[in-house]
Motif scaffolding. Sequence first.
Motif, PDB file in Angstrom:
ATOM      1  N   GLU A   3       0.838  -1.191   0.000  1.00 16.62           N
ATOM      2  CA  GLU A   3       0.000   0.000   0.000  1.00 16.62           C
ATOM      3  C   GLU A   3       0.879   1.250   0.000  1.00 16.62           C
ATOM      4  OE1 GLU A   3      -3.842   1.658   2.565  1.00 16.62           O
ATOM      5  OE2 GLU A   3      -2.644   0.011   3.353  1.00 16.62           O
ATOM      6  N   SER A   4       1.986   1.158   0.767  1.00 21.80           N
ATOM      7  CA  SER A   4       2.824   2.350   0.948  1.00 21.80           C
ATOM      8  C   SER A   4       3.420   2.845  -0.376  1.00 21.80           C
ATOM      9  CB  SER A   4       3.929   2.068   1.951  1.00 21.80           C
ATOM     10  OG  SER A   4       4.637   0.905   1.590  1.00 21.80           O
ATOM     11  N   GLU A   5       3.694   1.917  -1.306  1.00 26.84           N
ATOM     12  CA  GLU A   5       4.263   2.346  -2.594  1.00 26.84           C
ATOM     13  C   GLU A   5       3.269   3.230  -3.341  1.00 26.84           C
ATOM     14  OE1 GLU A   5       4.018  -0.817  -1.715  1.00 26.84           O
ATOM     15  OE2 GLU A   5       5.948  -1.847  -1.949  1.00 26.84           O
ATOM     16  N   HIS A   6       1.980   2.898  -3.228  1.00 31.88           N
ATOM     17  CA  HIS A   6       0.946   3.695  -3.917  1.00 31.88           C
ATOM     18  C   HIS A   6       0.895   5.108  -3.338  1.00 31.88           C
ATOM     19  CE1 HIS A   6      -1.271   0.065  -5.672  1.00 31.88           C
ATOM     20  NE2 HIS A   6      -0.139  -0.322  -5.202  1.00 31.88           N
ATOM     21  N   TRP A   7       1.057   5.177  -2.017  1.00 33.18           N
ATOM     22  CA  TRP A   7       1.058   6.496  -1.363  1.00 33.18           C
ATOM     23  C   TRP A   7       2.223   7.332  -1.874  1.00 33.18           C
ATOM     24  CZ3 TRP A   7      -1.384   8.537   3.370  1.00 33.18           C
ATOM     25  CH2 TRP A   7      -2.576   7.873   3.671  1.00 33.18           C
ATOM     26  N   GLU A   8       3.368   6.668  -2.078  1.00 34.62           N
ATOM     27  CA  GLU A   8       4.533   7.432  -2.538  1.00 34.62           C
ATOM     28  C   GLU A   8       4.329   7.953  -3.954  1.00 34.62           C
ATOM     29  OE1 GLU A   8       8.363   5.799  -1.753  1.00 34.62           O
ATOM     30  OE2 GLU A   8       8.067   6.342   0.345  1.00 34.62           O
ATOM     31  N   VAL A   9       3.682   7.144  -4.783  1.00 37.33           N
ATOM     32  CA  VAL A   9       3.409   7.598  -6.152  1.00 37.33           C
ATOM     33  C   VAL A   9       2.519   8.847  -6.096  1.00 37.33           C
ATOM     34  CG1 VAL A   9       2.237   6.996  -8.304  1.00 37.33           C
ATOM     35  CG2 VAL A   9       3.677   5.315  -7.170  1.00 37.33           C
ATOM     36  N   VAL A  10       1.490   8.803  -5.232  1.00 39.18           N
ATOM     37  CA  VAL A  10       0.592   9.959  -5.121  1.00 39.18           C
ATOM     38  C   VAL A  10       1.346  11.163  -4.547  1.00 39.18           C
ATOM     39  CG1 VAL A  10      -1.515  10.841  -4.030  1.00 39.18           C
ATOM     40  CG2 VAL A  10      -1.463   8.516  -4.924  1.00 39.18           C
ATOM     41  N   ALA A  11       2.201  10.909  -3.542  1.00 36.61           N
ATOM     42  CA  ALA A  11       2.968  12.015  -2.949  1.00 36.61           C
ATOM     43  C   ALA A  11       3.859  12.668  -4.008  1.00 36.61           C
ATOM     44  CB  ALA A  11       3.804  11.497  -1.789  1.00 36.61           C
ATOM     45  N   ASP A  12       4.466  11.856  -4.871  1.00 36.04           N
ATOM     46  CA  ASP A  12       5.299  12.412  -5.953  1.00 36.04           C
ATOM     47  C   ASP A  12       4.454  13.254  -6.902  1.00 36.04           C
ATOM     48  OD1 ASP A  12       7.473  11.205  -4.929  1.00 36.04           O
ATOM     49  OD2 ASP A  12       7.557   9.556  -6.373  1.00 36.04           O
ATOM     50  N   MET A  13       3.235  12.744  -7.187  1.00 39.27           N
ATOM     51  CA  MET A  13       2.342  13.491  -8.089  1.00 39.27           C
ATOM     52  C   MET A  13       1.924  14.816  -7.475  1.00 39.27           C
ATOM     53  SD  MET A  13      -0.440  11.204  -9.939  1.00 39.27           S
ATOM     54  CE  MET A  13       0.096   9.844 -10.921  1.00 39.27           C
ATOM     55  N   VAL A  14       1.700  14.793  -6.146  1.00 39.30           N
ATOM     56  CA  VAL A  14       1.359  16.032  -5.443  1.00 39.30           C
ATOM     57  C   VAL A  14       2.494  17.021  -5.654  1.00 39.30           C
ATOM     58  CG1 VAL A  14       1.116  17.086  -3.151  1.00 39.30           C
ATOM     59  CG2 VAL A  14      -0.099  14.970  -3.677  1.00 39.30           C
ATOM     60  N   ARG A  15       3.710  16.552  -5.397  1.00 42.15           N
ATOM     61  CA  ARG A  15       4.871  17.445  -5.504  1.00 42.15           C
ATOM     62  C   ARG A  15       4.952  18.081  -6.881  1.00 42.15           C
ATOM     63  NH1 ARG A  15       7.463  14.473  -1.402  1.00 42.15           N
ATOM     64  NH2 ARG A  15       7.705  12.628  -2.672  1.00 42.15           N
ATOM     65  N   ASP A  16       4.904  17.260  -7.960  1.00 41.26           N
ATOM     66  CA  ASP A  16       5.120  17.969  -9.221  1.00 41.26           C
ATOM     67  C   ASP A  16       3.908  18.732  -9.725  1.00 41.26           C
ATOM     68  OD1 ASP A  16       6.097  14.934 -10.040  1.00 41.26           O
ATOM     69  OD2 ASP A  16       4.343  15.628 -11.161  1.00 41.26           O
ATOM     70  N   THR A  17       2.711  18.292  -9.364  1.00 48.23           N
ATOM     71  CA  THR A  17       1.546  19.074  -9.806  1.00 48.23           C
ATOM     72  C   THR A  17       1.497  20.423  -9.067  1.00 48.23           C
ATOM     73  OG1 THR A  17       0.379  16.975  -9.936  1.00 48.23           O
ATOM     74  CG2 THR A  17      -0.944  18.937 -10.215  1.00 48.23           C
ATOM     75  N   PHE A  18       1.671  20.371  -7.756  1.00 44.54           N
ATOM     76  CA  PHE A  18       1.549  21.611  -6.976  1.00 44.54           C
ATOM     77  C   PHE A  18       2.668  22.582  -7.333  1.00 44.54           C
ATOM     78  CE2 PHE A  18      -1.666  20.737  -3.417  1.00 44.54           C
ATOM     79  CZ  PHE A  18      -2.257  19.693  -4.101  1.00 44.54           C
ATOM     80  N   LYS A  19       3.859  22.031  -7.606  1.00 46.39           N
ATOM     81  CA  LYS A  19       4.970  22.913  -8.000  1.00 46.39           C
ATOM     82  C   LYS A  19       4.681  23.546  -9.355  1.00 46.39           C
ATOM     83  CE  LYS A  19       8.755  20.936  -5.393  1.00 46.39           C
ATOM     84  NZ  LYS A  19       9.818  19.934  -5.473  1.00 46.39           N
ATOM     85  N   ALA A  20       4.080  22.768 -10.265  1.00 48.80           N
ATOM     86  CA  ALA A  20       3.763  23.314 -11.590  1.00 48.80           C
ATOM     87  C   ALA A  20       2.796  24.496 -11.479  1.00 48.80           C
ATOM     88  CB  ALA A  20       3.161  22.227 -12.481  1.00 48.80           C
ATOM     89  N   PHE A  21       1.974  24.493 -10.439  1.00 49.60           N
ATOM     90  CA  PHE A  21       1.037  25.596 -10.225  1.00 49.60           C
ATOM     91  C   PHE A  21       1.662  26.712  -9.380  1.00 49.60           C
ATOM     92  CE2 PHE A  21      -3.380  24.625 -11.665  1.00 49.60           C
ATOM     93  CZ  PHE A  21      -3.112  23.431 -12.316  1.00 49.60           C
ATOM     94  N   GLY A  22       2.964  26.621  -9.141  1.00 46.43           N
ATOM     95  CA  GLY A  22       3.676  27.707  -8.468  1.00 46.43           C
ATOM     96  C   GLY A  22       3.653  27.665  -6.951  1.00 46.43           C
ATOM     97  N   PHE A  23       3.326  26.495  -6.355  1.00 48.64           N
ATOM     98  CA  PHE A  23       3.283  26.400  -4.889  1.00 48.64           C
ATOM     99  C   PHE A  23       4.618  25.873  -4.357  1.00 48.64           C
ATOM    100  CE2 PHE A  23      -1.036  26.790  -6.080  1.00 48.64           C
ATOM    101  CZ  PHE A  23      -1.735  27.273  -4.980  1.00 48.64           C
ATOM    102  N   SER A  24       5.058  26.395  -3.205  1.00 48.82           N
ATOM    103  CA  SER A  24       6.296  25.915  -2.581  1.00 48.82           C
ATOM    104  C   SER A  24       5.935  25.054  -1.375  1.00 48.82           C
ATOM    105  CB  SER A  24       7.131  27.086  -2.074  1.00 48.82           C
ATOM    106  OG  SER A  24       7.383  27.975  -3.124  1.00 48.82           O
ATOM    107  N   PRO A  25       6.781  24.044  -1.107  1.00 41.58           N
ATOM    108  CA  PRO A  25       6.460  23.164   0.032  1.00 41.58           C
ATOM    109  C   PRO A  25       6.724  23.837   1.377  1.00 41.58           C
ATOM    110  CG  PRO A  25       8.538  22.521  -0.979  1.00 41.58           C
ATOM    111  CD  PRO A  25       7.987  23.634  -1.827  1.00 41.58           C
ATOM    112  N   ILE A  26       5.894  23.509   2.356  1.00 44.35           N
ATOM    113  CA  ILE A  26       6.149  23.974   3.728  1.00 44.35           C
ATOM    114  C   ILE A  26       5.926  22.791   4.670  1.00 44.35           C
ATOM    115  CG2 ILE A  26       3.765  24.884   4.009  1.00 44.35           C
ATOM    116  CD1 ILE A  26       5.089  27.044   5.870  1.00 44.35           C
ATOM    117  N   ARG A  27       6.760  22.688   5.679  1.00 44.52           N
ATOM    118  CA  ARG A  27       6.566  21.648   6.710  1.00 44.52           C
ATOM    119  C   ARG A  27       6.505  22.338   8.057  1.00 44.52           C
ATOM    120  NH1 ARG A  27       9.885  16.229   5.212  1.00 44.52           N
ATOM    121  NH2 ARG A  27       9.648  16.420   2.975  1.00 44.52           N
TER     122      ARG A  27
END
Length: 446
Positions: free
Chosen positions: A44-68
């Motif tokens: 299951e965890s591998e699927h989560w990582e694929v989605v997390a990667d997609m979040v990263r590049d989609t959100f970055k493409a829309f000009g958002f920066s990561p915050i933790r």
Amino acid sequence: MHPLFICLIPLTSKGGLSIVFNFAWVNMSKIKALKGFKDLIPGESEHWEVVADMVRDTFKAFGFSPIRTPILERTTLFTRSIGETTDIVEKEMYTFDDWDKKPVTLRPEGTASVVRAFLEHRHLMPLLPVKLYYQGPMFRHERPQAGRLRQFHQVGAEILGDIDPKQDIELLSLLTHFFDRIGLQDLTLEINSLGCTVCRPPYRKALQQYFKTSLENLCKDCNRRFHHNPLRILDCKKETCKTITKNAPSSSAHLCEACELHFKSVRQGLDDLKIPYQHTKHLVRGLDYYTKTAFEMTTQNLGAQNAVAAGGRYDGLVEALGGPSTPAIGFALGMERLMQLLPEQPHLASNLKLFIAPLGENAYQKLFPILYALRKKNCRSEIGHPGAALKKQMKTADRLQAEYVLIAGDQELSAQKLVLRNMSTKKQTEIGFSNLLDTLFSEIFK
Ligand code: ATP
Ligand code: MG
């Protein structure tokens, strides 16, 4: 006598060690994860990582920066932002005294922390609007059920510092595109406007006027909501309350001129981008800080928990937390619900390219540097136990769903005839040891 003493009596030193190990294993396995808290394990965890990667590049493409931001915050951050009389603050927060006796809380949502961090590091984010996104765990002490956990994960995005409806459209276009990209269909974007400090008070009064005559038929919670925040009655999930709210006045009919115009521009912007939506006139949010645009991404495929994502404008929150007037908008989507909706993707768990099967210690020592060289180039590969028979190693390779197996013992190594087996075609080829790495790179890891 303590059971451990019985287990520690070794017949041989090797036997003794293994008994102690087994004992520890049995005992450890009795400790289970807390109710509403879930492990995420391979498969299951591998699927989560694929989605997390997609979040990263989609959100970055829309000009958002990561915050933790930290998971633990001062309790007042949430009571002041989410609202003292909300379900979250009243009964769902994990709050306890820190060692200094001051109350702290495991974050129940992400926006309050992002706003706190924005204010704390304001000088480092001088250009407005500031566009931030996050992913991480949230904690709410709710009744665990399908799609509702006590530790769950959200992905969120916030735009701070611009009141223009263009930002609402930008955020909603990101949300819609993300779900499209991930392949989720059958979702409905529901939007509404909750008004502002000018038009909300008369709307509250209109709602109180409407509900006044039905108080005895509304649930206990709604009776409290009637006084503190009658808007929240519209969000009650109890059937009797839902029936009563059906004909309640809608917020959009009470909007002031500015809110009316804002809502119109948002809808126009969505139409221009051909983003489908539905105006749900009784849509409200469970947190106090929302103003103007509020929205949810809903589905019919999740049973009672029908919202996958939700958000809205919160033009007053930054000020309420002690900052300068800074209009803002954001959303959060629930990862568990999103993953529940995703179609099965079994191929994700099985991308081991090469399994090396060394027959004996000598072969292992020769092949391990090869494995290391492959891994340094990011080639996913694994090696078997040199003491295990070939049959057993092939079984392991099968279980790991390896695409290729490289087989070598002393004989194969001295004859320069290592065997490379394609596990799906069953075809075997011989390769030499001296140019092994080059061959593997050109044949398998192209
Ligand atoms: P709900 O409709 O479940 O009560 P909410 O209004 O409390 O949601 P938000 O605080 O807006 O939800 O959170 C945004 C998203 O986070 C939700 O749409 C949902 O997908 C997810 N979420 C919220 N609470 C939980 C939970 N306890 N377990 C799993 N996911 C959750
Ligand atoms: Mg909730």
